[in-house]
Structure formats: C-alpha cells, structure tokens
Design a protein around this motif. Sequence first.
Motif, mmCIF file in Angstrom:
data_model
loop_
_atom_site.group_PDB
_atom_site.id
_atom_site.type_symbol
_atom_site.label_atom_id
_atom_site.label_comp_id
_atom_site.label_asym_id
_atom_site.label_seq_id
_atom_site.Cartn_x
_atom_site.Cartn_y
_atom_site.Cartn_z
ATOM 1 N N VAL A 237 0.833 -1.201 0.000
ATOM 2 C CA VAL A 237 0.000 0.000 0.000
ATOM 3 C C VAL A 237 0.870 1.255 0.000
ATOM 4 C CG1 VAL A 237 -1.673 1.330 1.341
ATOM 5 C CG2 VAL A 237 -1.994 -1.123 1.056
ATOM 6 N N MET A 238 1.983 1.225 0.748
ATOM 7 C CA MET A 238 2.879 2.387 0.780
ATOM 8 C C MET A 238 3.544 2.613 -0.573
ATOM 9 S SD MET A 238 2.459 3.709 3.710
ATOM 10 C CE MET A 238 0.788 3.026 3.744
ATOM 11 N N MET A 239 3.905 1.518 -1.245
ATOM 12 C CA MET A 239 4.481 1.654 -2.587
ATOM 13 C C MET A 239 3.451 2.250 -3.546
ATOM 14 S SD MET A 239 6.657 -1.900 -2.859
ATOM 15 C CE MET A 239 7.218 -1.583 -4.535
ATOM 16 N N ALA A 240 2.215 1.766 -3.451
ATOM 17 C CA ALA A 240 1.152 2.318 -4.284
ATOM 18 C C ALA A 240 0.900 3.783 -3.940
ATOM 19 C CB ALA A 240 -0.131 1.506 -4.112
ATOM 20 N N GLY A 241 1.015 4.126 -2.641
ATOM 21 C CA GLY A 241 0.860 5.519 -2.222
ATOM 22 C C GLY A 241 1.927 6.416 -2.809
ATOM 23 N N SER A 242 3.160 5.895 -2.860
ATOM 24 C CA SER A 242 4.250 6.651 -3.492
ATOM 25 C C SER A 242 3.962 6.841 -4.978
ATOM 26 C CB SER A 242 5.574 5.909 -3.311
ATOM 27 O OG SER A 242 6.621 6.558 -3.989
ATOM 28 N N GLY A 243 3.444 5.782 -5.603
ATOM 29 C CA GLY A 243 3.083 5.891 -7.019
ATOM 30 C C GLY A 243 2.009 6.934 -7.254
ATOM 31 N N ALA A 244 1.016 6.970 -6.361
ATOM 32 C CA ALA A 244 -0.065 7.952 -6.488
ATOM 33 C C ALA A 244 0.462 9.377 -6.320
ATOM 34 C CB ALA A 244 -1.144 7.661 -5.457
ATOM 35 N N THR A 245 1.424 9.538 -5.402
ATOM 36 C CA THR A 245 2.022 10.868 -5.188
ATOM 37 C C THR A 245 2.763 11.329 -6.434
ATOM 38 O OG1 THR A 245 2.274 10.379 -2.828
ATOM 39 C CG2 THR A 245 3.553 12.214 -3.710
ATOM 40 N N PHE A 246 3.571 10.435 -7.013
ATOM 41 C CA PHE A 246 4.311 10.777 -8.223
ATOM 42 C C PHE A 246 3.356 11.030 -9.400
ATOM 43 C CE2 PHE A 246 7.987 9.922 -5.929
ATOM 44 C CZ PHE A 246 9.129 10.099 -6.697
ATOM 45 N N GLU A 247 2.238 10.297 -9.408
ATOM 46 C CA GLU A 247 1.237 10.498 -10.443
ATOM 47 C C GLU A 247 0.644 11.899 -10.349
ATOM 48 O OE1 GLU A 247 -2.234 7.716 -12.356
ATOM 49 O OE2 GLU A 247 -2.175 7.908 -10.174
ATOM 50 N N GLN A 248 0.465 12.386 -9.125
ATOM 51 C CA GLN A 248 -0.046 13.742 -8.925
ATOM 52 C C GLN A 248 0.961 14.773 -9.406
ATOM 53 O OE1 GLN A 248 -1.097 14.594 -4.848
ATOM 54 N NE2 GLN A 248 -1.233 16.787 -5.205
ATOM 55 N N TRP A 249 2.255 14.482 -9.213
ATOM 56 C CA TRP A 249 3.305 15.425 -9.618
ATOM 57 C C TRP A 249 3.580 15.398 -11.118
ATOM 58 C CZ3 TRP A 249 7.225 13.716 -5.244
ATOM 59 C CH2 TRP A 249 6.767 14.231 -4.021
#
Length: 354
Positions: free
Chosen positions: A101-113
């Motif tokens: 979930v944390m890896m996916a959260g990092s992916g979501a953050t980078f997706e926002q950027w």
Amino acid sequence: MSFSIIRSLKISMTIVGTTIGAGFASGREIWEFFSSYGESSQVGIVISMVILWLAGMILMLISWKKQTSRYSELLAYLMGPFFAKLIDGLILLSLLTTTMVMMAGSGATFEQWFGPSGFFAGCLVMAVAVLIVLLFDVEGLLSINVVLIPVLMAILIYVCFQFLESVDPLSDSVKRGANQPIWPTAIAYTAFNIISLLAVLSTMGKQIKHTGEVWFAGITSTLCLGGLAYIYNNSLLRIEHLISQYEIPLFALVEHISPIWIAVISSVLWLAIYTTAVSSMHGLVFRLSAYMPLPRVVIGFICMIILLPLSQIGFAKLVEVLYPIFGVINLSILASILLYPFIQPTPMGRHYKL
C-alpha cells in the motif's frame, strides 16, 4: 554499557517514524480517531498516548532483556509458542500488505506530480529508497528516522501554528462535539499502530545498552507524538465544516499560506509514506531472515521484486477483507503486551521455529 543520548534519540525517533504514517501526517487519522469527537478529543489523545507509552516501554524492555532480533521471538514471550505461531503468519501478511500500500501511495504521489506515467516511477523510487536503508541494517533504520522525523514534525508544527494564528477561537458548537465516549477510539488508535511497533521494537534488543535509554526513548517519543497530535487536533477542530471537502485535511490548513506549500505538503506526505514503508519492510525482512539464509538486503530485494508488480493493481478488496482481521489481531496483541507485567510469562516452546 553507559547511557547514550544519541542512541536513545535514534530509537525515540524510530518509534515516532513508525507511528506517523501518511494517515497521521495527512490529518485523516487524527480526525477520524479524535477530532470528530469534539472537545473530548484531547482527553482521547492523552489516553492513547499513555497506552502507547506503556506498550512501547514493555516491548523495549522485553526486547532488551531477551535480546530479541525479530517479532516472532517477542510474540512467543508475550503469548506463548502456540498463539505466537498462530498470529505470526497474519502479522507477516499485514507487513506485506502495508508495504504494498505504501508503494502504491508513493506511485499515487508521483502520479499527482508528473501525471499518469509517474505511477510506476513512484513505486520504483520507493522500492529503491527502502532498499538503501536495508543496506545499513538496524543502524540504517535508526539513522534515517533521526534525520527525517524532526524535519517532518517541524513542518507539520509550523503549518499548524501558522493556521492557529490566523483563525478565531473554537466556537461552542465545535466544542460540544460528539456525544460518544472517547476511550474506545483511543484504545483502537493505539491498537491500530501496534503491529508496526512490535515489528520494529522487537529488533532493538541488541541496540539498547542501558535501562535509561528505554525510559528516554519511551518518554521522548510519547511527548513528541502527543504534542504533535494535540496541536494538530486543535487545528482540525477549527475546520470541522471543511473536512468533508478535503480527502487530505492537511491541505485545508495551508490554503491561507503560499501556494508553494501544496508542494511542500505533498513532499511531507511522501516522507510519511516512506518512513512507514521502511519500518514495515524492516520488520518483514528480519522475520524472513529466520527462513532465508541470505543477507537481509537481498531478502528485501526479493520482496520488492515480488511486491513491485503487485503494487500496480488496486487493493480495495484486499484491504476490505484483511483489515478487519488485522484489527482483531492488533487488539489481542495490545492486550497481551499490557498484561505481560502481571502474568507469568510462558517460556518459548522448543518446537516453535524462531
């Protein structure tokens, strides 16, 4: 061995870093567990911090006295070999799920950027960053937290104080809050964090050299967490009418500050995700090292190779099924920890592979 304040500080910041995940940093956990209860929320924070301090102290003392190196050893002292073996696999699954979930959260953050193409890059960056910490074993975990957590806390405290200076005192309607007892949610919040703390503190047995370090780490971490939660809660109580408009309540606190703070807050949330991922992978790797005669960083690399593609899919169903089970496990572990000083510890059975 003599008392070391540096070593104590590293352990205390590791406790804080393990507890402050993305949910805490975003304000969502504080709101759901405390602020939504109105004026009684501050009492709830005090209750939760006292329980968290007691649990942390007991875990550190057992880990130090028994020189444990993984959570399965500590579990066996708390529950006896039979129940420890029963819960062991579920904790392993919990740590795996949290890391995914944390890896996916990092992916979501980078997706926002960076847009849709940033998701995989975010997952990959998280995997590499976690592996770098694993290269330095326990010392890597301690060092990364003593550097990152003060920065994360300083930013959150600054945002809260800036917000509190710009708003009026609490209105009577907000102060009344919910007509529900606060103590159940205070216990639930502590239990919510207990698996991660167990996984991390069980590896600290050989790092602690003096009783004073246990007391310093326990008190310092509790004061840091409690103080930050208290300030954060005061801020969230003043934006009760805005909470439904924000998935991340922290963004509501920085609306009145410079737009650049949106980027700063996004970075803070990524750091919170990172510290949670590091703690989960740390506990996971130390547990798997009992079964895999490989360097821990290699075990971590294998785990990341497996988890990286899994982080690309949705976890809604997985979380929906597993998290209620984890909740029951968390409460049973918390109860075992708090009862440990009052019962005769059960010796570890020879048949239980640690």
